[in-house]
Motif scaffolding. Structure first.
Motif, mmCIF file in Angstrom:
data_model
loop_
_atom_site.group_PDB
_atom_site.id
_atom_site.type_symbol
_atom_site.label_atom_id
_atom_site.label_comp_id
_atom_site.label_asym_id
_atom_site.label_seq_id
_atom_site.Cartn_x
_atom_site.Cartn_y
_atom_site.Cartn_z
ATOM 1 N N ASP A 1 -8.119 -3.018 8.661
ATOM 2 C CA ASP A 1 -7.067 -2.842 9.657
ATOM 3 C C ASP A 1 -6.200 -1.648 9.271
ATOM 4 O O ASP A 1 -6.664 -0.726 8.599
ATOM 5 C CB ASP A 1 -6.255 -4.128 9.821
ATOM 6 N N ARG A 2 -4.922 -1.647 9.616
ATOM 7 C CA ARG A 2 -4.038 -0.510 9.376
ATOM 8 C C ARG A 2 -3.314 -0.604 8.033
ATOM 9 O O ARG A 2 -2.352 0.118 7.794
ATOM 10 C CB ARG A 2 -3.008 -0.408 10.510
ATOM 11 N N THR A 3 -3.772 -1.449 7.142
ATOM 12 C CA THR A 3 -3.086 -1.638 5.856
ATOM 13 C C THR A 3 -2.907 -0.323 5.109
ATOM 14 O O THR A 3 -1.793 0.016 4.682
ATOM 15 C CB THR A 3 -3.864 -2.642 4.985
ATOM 16 N N ARG A 4 -3.973 0.414 4.911
ATOM 17 C CA ARG A 4 -3.860 1.665 4.141
ATOM 18 C C ARG A 4 -2.998 2.682 4.872
ATOM 19 O O ARG A 4 -2.215 3.413 4.245
ATOM 20 C CB ARG A 4 -5.243 2.246 3.844
ATOM 21 N N GLU A 5 -3.103 2.742 6.178
ATOM 22 C CA GLU A 5 -2.283 3.661 6.964
ATOM 23 C C GLU A 5 -0.805 3.355 6.791
ATOM 24 O O GLU A 5 0.018 4.270 6.624
ATOM 25 C CB GLU A 5 -2.678 3.557 8.438
ATOM 26 N N ILE A 6 -0.454 2.079 6.832
ATOM 27 C CA ILE A 6 0.945 1.679 6.671
ATOM 28 C C ILE A 6 1.435 2.020 5.266
ATOM 29 O O ILE A 6 2.526 2.576 5.092
ATOM 30 C CB ILE A 6 1.098 0.170 6.955
ATOM 31 N N ALA A 7 0.641 1.708 4.251
ATOM 32 C CA ALA A 7 1.038 2.018 2.874
ATOM 33 C C ALA A 7 1.203 3.521 2.678
ATOM 34 O O ALA A 7 2.150 3.967 2.013
ATOM 35 C CB ALA A 7 0.014 1.464 1.899
ATOM 36 N N SER A 8 0.303 4.302 3.270
ATOM 37 C CA SER A 8 0.339 5.757 3.098
ATOM 38 C C SER A 8 1.435 6.419 3.913
ATOM 39 O O SER A 8 1.723 7.611 3.715
ATOM 40 C CB SER A 8 -1.017 6.359 3.483
ATOM 41 N N SER A 9 2.050 5.663 4.837
ATOM 42 C CA SER A 9 3.136 6.237 5.634
ATOM 43 C C SER A 9 4.421 6.393 4.819
ATOM 44 O O SER A 9 5.320 7.134 5.229
ATOM 45 C CB SER A 9 3.407 5.357 6.861
ATOM 46 N N PHE A 10 4.498 5.735 3.678
ATOM 47 C CA PHE A 10 5.642 5.891 2.801
ATOM 48 C C PHE A 10 5.431 7.110 1.912
ATOM 49 O O PHE A 10 4.291 7.431 1.551
ATOM 50 C CB PHE A 10 5.830 4.639 1.941
ATOM 51 N N PRO A 11 6.500 7.820 1.521
ATOM 52 C CA PRO A 11 6.346 9.002 0.666
ATOM 53 C C PRO A 11 5.574 8.672 -0.608
ATOM 54 O O PRO A 11 5.792 7.625 -1.237
ATOM 55 C CB PRO A 11 7.795 9.406 0.355
ATOM 56 N N SER A 12 4.683 9.558 -0.997
ATOM 57 C CA SER A 12 3.817 9.293 -2.149
ATOM 58 C C SER A 12 4.598 9.176 -3.451
ATOM 59 O O SER A 12 4.142 8.514 -4.394
ATOM 60 C CB SER A 12 2.765 10.400 -2.280
ATOM 61 N N GLU A 13 5.781 9.796 -3.517
ATOM 62 C CA GLU A 13 6.588 9.664 -4.731
ATOM 63 C C GLU A 13 7.288 8.307 -4.795
ATOM 64 O O GLU A 13 7.829 7.934 -5.839
ATOM 65 C CB GLU A 13 7.627 10.783 -4.818
ATOM 66 N N GLN A 14 7.245 7.562 -3.706
ATOM 67 C CA GLN A 14 7.845 6.223 -3.679
ATOM 68 C C GLN A 14 6.792 5.125 -3.735
ATOM 69 O O GLN A 14 6.996 4.103 -4.388
ATOM 70 C CB GLN A 14 8.686 6.052 -2.409
#
Length: 351
Positions: A52-65
Motif C-alpha cells: 500500500d502507501r506505507t513507504r510513500e507516507i514514510a518517505s514524505s517526511f524529511p530524510s534527516e528526520q
C-alpha cells in the motif's frame, strides 16, 4: 522538534518502527514521534514489503528526520516482524532502542520520561502496555476481556520483580538498552517466535538483567484493529501462546457467560410468573456474577461502555482462544499475508 534534539553523532534512542501495510496509521505515529522533545533520537521506519502507501507516507517526511529502509526478504524460519526489527536494529546508532508499532501514537515528552524511568529503575528493558482505543461493538466487547486476562496472567508487579521468573512485554512499546539487546542476541535469537515481545523479555530476565513493565496509558495509545476481520486474525495468531491452558480458559469464560445470562433470564421469567422469591435469588446471583466480571474487567483500563459490553465479549473470547489453539495445532497461522508453521510459531515461547 528542536534541531538540538535531532540525530546527533550518536542518538540516545533509536526509534524503530516496523511497518507492513500501515497506511491507515503510520502518519499519525510518525508525527507523534517527531513531536518528542528532551532526548536526542533518530527514527527508522522499516518497510516490510508493503503493497500500500506505507513507504510513500514514510518517505514524505524529511530524510534527516525519518530514515526509511527496506526489511528485505524474510529468511526461512523467521517471522516478518522479527526480520524487520532486526534490520532496523542493524541500522540503529542509539544507546537505547525503542521498538514501537506503526499503530501507536506517543504522548508529548513520553520518550524522555520513559528513558528516565528505565534508568531510574535500573531496567535494561522497559515496556508499556498502551491505552487501547476501541471503536465498534466487537472491539469494545472483546478487547477488555482479553486485556483483563492478560493482566491476571502477566502481573506487572511480578514481571518487574527481579526475584520472580515471570517475564512479559508489550511489543507495541519496548525500550531496551543496546548493550542488553546485543547481549541476548536481539530478535535474531527468537527469529521464529510470533510472541517476540514476551520471548525477548524472557531472554533479558534470564540474563540476570532487570525488566520493568506497566500500563502506559500516560505515554502511548494504540488502536490495534480497525475491523472484526483484523481482530480475529490478530488474536488468532497470539492467544494460544499467551495462556498456558487455552481450552480450559475458553470453557471457563463460556460457562461464566452462560451463568450470568441464564441467571438474568431466570430472574425475569420467574418474576413475570409471579414467583418473587426465586426471581430475587436468581437476580441476586446474576448481579453478583456480573459484578465479579466487572471487577476483573476494570483492571484492563477501558471506558465504562467497553466494560459493560465485556459480557458479550466472553463467548467471542472463548471462540478466539479455541480458534487460535486449533490453527497453532495445525501449523497454519496466518498474519498479514504470510503463513507460519507450528514449529516457527511456538519457537522461544516456552510452549
Amino acid at each position: 522538534m528542536p534541531a538540538t534534539d535531532r540525530v546527533p553523532a550518536r542518538p540516545a534512542v533509536s526509534v524503530i518502527v516496523p511497518a507492513r501495510n500501515e497506511e491507515a496509521c503510520l502518519g499519525a505515529c510518525l508525527q507523534s514521534l517527531l513531536a518528542q522533545h528532551g532526548v536526542p533520537l533518530e527514527i527508522i521506519v522499516v518497510d516490510d514489503q508493503s503493497t500500500d502507501r506505507t513507504r510513500e507516507i514514510a518517505s514524505s517526511f524529511p530524510s534527516e528526520q525519518v530514515r526509511v529502509i527496506a526489511a528485505g526478504e524474510v529468511p526461512a524460519g523467521w517471522t516478518g516482524k522479527n526480520n524487520a526489527v532486526t534490520a532496523g536494529s542493524k541500522a540503529a546508532r542509539g544507546e537505547w532502542l525503542l521498538f514501537t508499532d506503526a499503530d501507536t501514537v506517543h504522548r508529548p515528552g513520553s520518550l524522555a520520561r520513559s528513558l528516565e524511568e528505565a534508568q531510574r529503575r535500573g531496567a535494561a528493558l522497559l515496556s508499556y502496555s498502551p491505552e487501547q482505543i476501541v471503536k465498534g461493538f466487537w472491539e469494545k466487547a472483546v478487547m477488555p476481556v482479553i486485556f483483563a486476562e492478560l493482566a491476571v496472567n502477566f502481573r506487572p508487579s511480578q514481571v518487574s520483580d527481579p526475584n520472580s521468573p515471570a517475564a512479559a512485554a508489550n511489543g507495541q512499546y519496548v525500550l531496551i538498552s543496546r548493550e542488553a539487546y546485543d547481549a541476548v542476541g536481539g530478535h535474531a535469537a527468537i527469529a521464529g517466535s510470533l510472541l517476540e515481545d514476551v520471548a525477548l523479555a524472557r531472554a533479558v530476565k534470564r540474563s540476570g538483567r532487570r525488566i520493568f513493565f506497566r500500563y502506559g496509558g500516560d505515554a502511548v495509545q494504540t488502536r490495534m484493529y480497525r475491523s472484526f476481520a483484523q481482530l480475529r486474525e490478530g488474536w488468532t495468531k497470539n492467544l494460544a501462546l499467551l495462556f498456558p491452558s487455552p481450552a480450559c480458559l475458553a470453557a471457563l469464560r463460556a460457562i461464566e457467560f452462560v451463568l450470568i445470562v441464564a441467571s438474568f433470564a431466570t430472574s425475569l421469567v420467574t418474576a413475570l410468573r409471579g414467583h418473587r422469591q426465586p426471581a430475587a435469588l436468581a437476580g441476586l446471583l446474576a448481579i453478583i456474577l456480573y459484578a465479579l466480571l466487572l471487577k476483573r474487567i476494570r483492571r484492563a483500563h477501558f471506558g465504562w461502555d467497553a466494560n459493560l459490553l465485556a459480557l458479550f465479549g466472553l463467548p467471542m473470547f472463548s471462540y478466539l482462544l479455541l480458534r487460535s489453539k486449533r490453527v497453532h495445532a495445525k501449523g497454519n497461522v496466518h498474519w498479514k499475508g504470510r503463513e507460519y508453521s507450528e514449529a516457527e510459531s511456538l519457537l522461544a515461547t516456552g510452549h
